[in-house]
Design a protein around this motif. Structure first.
Motif, PDB file in Angstrom:
ATOM      1  N   ARG A 140      45.582  53.054  29.519  1.00 31.71           N
ATOM      2  CA  ARG A 140      44.990  53.153  28.187  1.00 31.71           C
ATOM      3  C   ARG A 140      45.237  51.897  27.369  1.00 31.71           C
ATOM      4  NH1 ARG A 140      43.649  58.350  26.192  1.00 31.71           N
ATOM      5  NH2 ARG A 140      43.990  60.032  27.687  1.00 31.71           N
ATOM      6  N   ALA A 141      46.420  51.318  27.492  1.00 33.78           N
ATOM      7  CA  ALA A 141      46.777  50.140  26.697  1.00 33.78           C
ATOM      8  C   ALA A 141      45.953  48.937  27.155  1.00 33.78           C
ATOM      9  CB  ALA A 141      48.265  49.840  26.831  1.00 33.78           C
ATOM     10  N   SER A 142      45.354  48.243  26.191  1.00 37.83           N
ATOM     11  CA  SER A 142      44.452  47.143  26.503  1.00 37.83           C
ATOM     12  C   SER A 142      45.143  46.032  27.297  1.00 37.83           C
ATOM     13  CB  SER A 142      43.873  46.573  25.206  1.00 37.83           C
ATOM     14  OG  SER A 142      42.984  45.520  25.461  1.00 37.83           O
ATOM     15  N   ASP A 143      46.375  45.671  26.897  1.00 39.40           N
ATOM     16  CA  ASP A 143      47.047  44.572  27.592  1.00 39.40           C
ATOM     17  C   ASP A 143      47.418  44.956  29.026  1.00 39.40           C
ATOM     18  OD1 ASP A 143      48.916  46.423  26.715  1.00 39.40           O
ATOM     19  OD2 ASP A 143      50.417  44.933  26.138  1.00 39.40           O
ATOM     20  N   GLU A 144      47.787  46.216  29.242  1.00 34.46           N
ATOM     21  CA  GLU A 144      48.108  46.664  30.592  1.00 34.46           C
ATOM     22  C   GLU A 144      46.862  46.682  31.479  1.00 34.46           C
ATOM     23  OE1 GLU A 144      50.074  50.425  30.474  1.00 34.46           O
ATOM     24  OE2 GLU A 144      51.620  49.749  29.084  1.00 34.46           O
ATOM     25  N   LYS A 145      45.765  47.073  30.900  1.00 39.81           N
ATOM     26  CA  LYS A 145      44.507  47.115  31.640  1.00 39.81           C
ATOM     27  C   LYS A 145      44.071  45.704  32.043  1.00 39.81           C
ATOM     28  CE  LYS A 145      39.747  48.760  30.965  1.00 39.81           C
ATOM     29  NZ  LYS A 145      38.837  49.440  30.038  1.00 39.81           N
ATOM     30  N   LEU A 146      44.165  44.758  31.122  1.00 36.22           N
ATOM     31  CA  LEU A 146      43.800  43.385  31.439  1.00 36.22           C
ATOM     32  C   LEU A 146      44.697  42.824  32.534  1.00 36.22           C
ATOM     33  CD1 LEU A 146      42.241  40.776  30.965  1.00 36.22           C
ATOM     34  CD2 LEU A 146      43.810  40.265  29.072  1.00 36.22           C
ATOM     35  N   SER A 147      45.987  43.102  32.446  1.00 36.50           N
ATOM     36  CA  SER A 147      46.922  42.619  33.464  1.00 36.50           C
ATOM     37  C   SER A 147      46.562  43.162  34.849  1.00 36.50           C
ATOM     38  CB  SER A 147      48.351  43.026  33.089  1.00 36.50           C
ATOM     39  OG  SER A 147      49.265  42.608  34.075  1.00 36.50           O
ATOM     40  N   LEU A 148      46.181  44.433  34.902  1.00 38.18           N
ATOM     41  CA  LEU A 148      45.794  45.029  36.180  1.00 38.18           C
ATOM     42  C   LEU A 148      44.545  44.356  36.734  1.00 38.18           C
ATOM     43  CD1 LEU A 148      46.032  47.176  38.386  1.00 38.18           C
ATOM     44  CD2 LEU A 148      44.769  48.743  36.889  1.00 38.18           C
ATOM     45  N   PHE A 149      43.556  44.128  35.888  1.00 40.56           N
ATOM     46  CA  PHE A 149      42.341  43.456  36.344  1.00 40.56           C
ATOM     47  C   PHE A 149      42.650  42.061  36.878  1.00 40.56           C
ATOM     48  CE2 PHE A 149      39.580  46.160  33.392  1.00 40.56           C
ATOM     49  CZ  PHE A 149      39.111  46.932  34.437  1.00 40.56           C
ATOM     50  N   GLN A 150      43.506  41.349  36.199  1.00 39.00           N
ATOM     51  CA  GLN A 150      43.837  39.996  36.652  1.00 39.00           C
ATOM     52  C   GLN A 150      44.495  40.020  38.024  1.00 39.00           C
ATOM     53  OE1 GLN A 150      45.972  38.949  32.989  1.00 39.00           O
ATOM     54  NE2 GLN A 150      44.442  37.408  32.534  1.00 39.00           N
ATOM     55  N   GLN A 151      45.315  41.031  38.278  1.00 43.00           N
ATOM     56  CA  GLN A 151      45.928  41.157  39.606  1.00 43.00           C
ATOM     57  C   GLN A 151      44.883  41.483  40.668  1.00 43.00           C
ATOM     58  OE1 GLN A 151      49.435  43.775  39.645  1.00 43.00           O
ATOM     59  NE2 GLN A 151      49.647  43.424  37.453  1.00 43.00           N
ATOM     60  N   LEU A 152      44.008  42.435  40.380  1.00 44.59           N
ATOM     61  CA  LEU A 152      42.984  42.838  41.344  1.00 44.59           C
ATOM     62  C   LEU A 152      42.028  41.683  41.642  1.00 44.59           C
ATOM     63  CD1 LEU A 152      42.075  46.383  39.936  1.00 44.59           C
ATOM     64  CD2 LEU A 152      43.440  45.876  41.976  1.00 44.59           C
ATOM     65  N   PHE A 153      41.636  40.977  40.596  1.00 43.01           N
ATOM     66  CA  PHE A 153      40.667  39.906  40.793  1.00 43.01           C
ATOM     67  C   PHE A 153      41.294  38.689  41.469  1.00 43.01           C
ATOM     68  CE2 PHE A 153      38.250  41.708  36.908  1.00 43.01           C
ATOM     69  CZ  PHE A 153      37.597  42.612  37.738  1.00 43.01           C
ATOM     70  N   ALA A 154      42.570  38.468  41.220  1.00 42.42           N
ATOM     71  CA  ALA A 154      43.244  37.364  41.910  1.00 42.42           C
ATOM     72  C   ALA A 154      43.211  37.573  43.419  1.00 42.42           C
ATOM     73  CB  ALA A 154      44.678  37.239  41.418  1.00 42.42           C
ATOM     74  N   ALA A 155      43.251  38.841  43.829  1.00 42.55           N
ATOM     75  CA  ALA A 155      43.194  39.179  45.257  1.00 42.55           C
ATOM     76  C   ALA A 155      41.760  39.295  45.759  1.00 42.55           C
ATOM     77  CB  ALA A 155      43.923  40.489  45.502  1.00 42.55           C
ATOM     78  N   LYS A 156      40.774  39.133  44.863  1.00 45.09           N
ATOM     79  CA  LYS A 156      39.353  39.266  45.204  1.00 45.09           C
ATOM     80  C   LYS A 156      39.083  40.584  45.920  1.00 45.09           C
ATOM     81  CE  LYS A 156      38.536  34.296  45.282  1.00 45.09           C
ATOM     82  NZ  LYS A 156      37.979  33.133  46.013  1.00 45.09           N
ATOM     83  N   ASP A 157      39.665  41.640  45.377  1.00 42.59           N
ATOM     84  CA  ASP A 157      39.578  42.970  45.986  1.00 42.59           C
ATOM     85  C   ASP A 157      38.192  43.559  45.721  1.00 42.59           C
ATOM     86  OD1 ASP A 157      39.832  45.571  46.824  1.00 42.59           O
ATOM     87  OD2 ASP A 157      41.836  45.847  45.992  1.00 42.59           O
ATOM     88  N   SER A 158      37.360  43.640  46.754  1.00 40.66           N
ATOM     89  CA  SER A 158      35.983  44.121  46.599  1.00 40.66           C
ATOM     90  C   SER A 158      35.897  45.638  46.571  1.00 40.66           C
ATOM     91  CB  SER A 158      35.112  43.588  47.738  1.00 40.66           C
ATOM     92  OG  SER A 158      35.592  44.061  48.987  1.00 40.66           O
ATOM     93  N   SER A 159      36.971  46.322  46.927  1.00 38.36           N
ATOM     94  CA  SER A 159      36.938  47.780  46.978  1.00 38.36           C
ATOM     95  C   SER A 159      37.604  48.428  45.762  1.00 38.36           C
ATOM     96  CB  SER A 159      37.628  48.286  48.253  1.00 38.36           C
ATOM     97  OG  SER A 159      38.996  47.915  48.258  1.00 38.36           O
ATOM     98  N   ALA A 160      38.210  47.622  44.894  1.00 36.74           N
ATOM     99  CA  ALA A 160      38.982  48.181  43.780  1.00 36.74           C
ATOM    100  C   ALA A 160      38.081  48.808  42.727  1.00 36.74           C
ATOM    101  CB  ALA A 160      39.857  47.105  43.159  1.00 36.74           C
TER     102      ALA A 160
END
Length: 421
Positions: free
Chosen positions: A61-81
């Motif tokens: 729910r928290a905006s900063d936590e959500k952004l941090s998660l996206f940055q981790q997923l995208f750094a891995a170029k996770d196409s299934s996330a």
């Protein structure tokens, strides 16, 4: 050989005419009962129209936590996330390289949305998201008190200060000792950046940066705007407002202890709740104008974006079209109170019959301006921190406007260095 060639042609024709294999796409879904209802309706429409399957995922729910998660997923170029998700207004520049380029797909959609909301999602001339729902700063006021004292809603900040001073004094003389003229978000955080942008832009001091990233904050109008706001502290604004965020401001106003409040649109429904001390006594209007007659407010809200790593960009775009169309925006408003990003819905009789107060939002959204996040990309957090710290120093009296904007200009130039990145 003569017999093989026709066979090959038949096989090729069969492959060309074969339907595309169905994919499973993943979409962010709000973790609430109303959010699930919204998402299930989207799922039904998407699967019926495309033959693909849609799954939902919960995000922090928290905006900063959500952004941090996206940055981790995208750094891995996770196409299934995840395929489709909501990005905060100030994330588009930060996540730019991880967002699917929509430019060639959305040309016909542009004029359906508020211009500033659309422009917020354009990075280096490329469209990276579509507005999902909007938010912006607005001025709340006590209708009953303005009527009691024979005043009209203020058109300028100076009128607001004059009216505040007069009614604050008379209310205190009548026994309401802790009554104030105005409350806003004065703490040194992102909310103060939003307030500062509104003050400076309405005073013709610019938007801190131009759309192409040039830094423009060091000017007399910007300095004057900050000095004017500082003059309110301790006079018509409580010194405690230097620690206020959105909810602290709302608590003072909703308790009946302030005449005006700058806040986001979410507060409207809460002021009208049955438990509210000022239910039925509140008006809502665009923020006052500066000396030259400009009324501007900071754009907020969320955007629909597609991961650049999606396995099926065509299906993901079909999903984006569904979640951002008029039908879905009506449902988002009904279920979750999301103010639509499509201009036409603010003149829709069916919508206005259901949510009458929405009519007053159209003018406010038309005057909304984005924060300088798209231009500054991954450096926006540093930029905003520099803005709210400089503004805070003026409000608390440790700096004047001219000194603050000169120092802020230098600070932003150091952050930018050769270019925003």
């Amino acid at each position: 050989m003569r017999k093989v060639i026709p066979s090959l042609l038949v096989c090729a024709a069969a492959l060309l005419s074969a339907p595309t294999l169905a994919d499973t796409l993943r979409m962010e879904c709000p973790p609430s009962r109303e959010g699930r209802q919204f998402c299930n309706d989207i799922k039904q429409r998407f699967e019926a129209q495309t033959g693909h399957t849609l799954e939902f995922i919960d995000l922090p729910r928290a905006s900063d936590e959500k952004l941090s998660l996206f940055q981790q997923l995208f750094a891995a170029k996770d196409s299934s996330a995840i395929d489709l998700f909501q990005a905060d207004t100030v994330w588009i520049g930060v996540l730019n390289k991880h967002l699917l380029d929509l430019t060639d797909r959305v040309g016909s959609m542009r004029d359906d949305f508020f211009p500033s909301a659309w422009q917020n999602n354009v990075v280096n001339g490329r469209v990276k998201a579509v507005p999902a729902f909007l938010d912006t700063g607005a001025l709340y006021y006590r209708k009953d008190l303005l009527e009691r004292y024979g005043e009209q809603p203020p058109k300028t900040w100076d009128e607001m200060a004059r009216i505040s001073t007069r009614i604050q004094q008379q209310e205190r003389e009548a026994g309401h000792k802790n009554f104030w003229g105005l409350v806003f978000q004065g703490k040194s955080y992102e909310g103060l950046t939003c307030n500062a942008l509104e003050w400076v832009a309405s005073q013709s001091g610019g938007d801190f940066l131009t759309q192409d990233g040039a830094i423009t904050i060091n000017n007399p109008q910007a300095a004057q705007a900050l000095d004017k706001a500082a003059g309110w502290i301790g006079n018509i604004v409580p010194r405690g407002a230097l620690g206020y965020m959105e909810e602290e401001s709302r608590a003072v106003f909703q308790n009946g202890d302030a005449l005006f409040m700058r806040n986001w649109l979410y507060a409207w429904v809460l002021t009208q709740d049955s438990s509210s001390a000022i239910k039925g006594k509140v008006g809502l209007m665009p923020l006052p104008a500066g000396d030259e007659g400009r009324s501007l407010s900071t754009l907020g809200g969320w955007q629909w974006a597609i991961s650049a790593y999606t396995k099926n960009p065509d299906a993901a775009f079909e999903l984006l079209k569904i979640v951002s169309d008029a039908k879905s925006q009506r449902e988002g408003l009904t279920l979750m109170g999301w103010p639509p990003s499509r201009i036409a819905l603010y003149d829709d009789p069916q919508v206005l019959a259901q949510v009458p107060y929405l009519a007053s939002f159209k003018e406010i959204f038309a005057r909304a301006i984005p924060r300088p996040a798209t231009q500054t990309k991954r450096q926006y957090a540093q930029v905003s921190r520099a803005i709210y710290n400089a503004t805070f120093n003026v409000l608390r009296g440790s700096s004047d406007g001219a000194t603050a904007v000169a120092g802020l200009q230098q600070r932003l130039e150091r952050i930018k260095a050769r270019e925003w990145r």
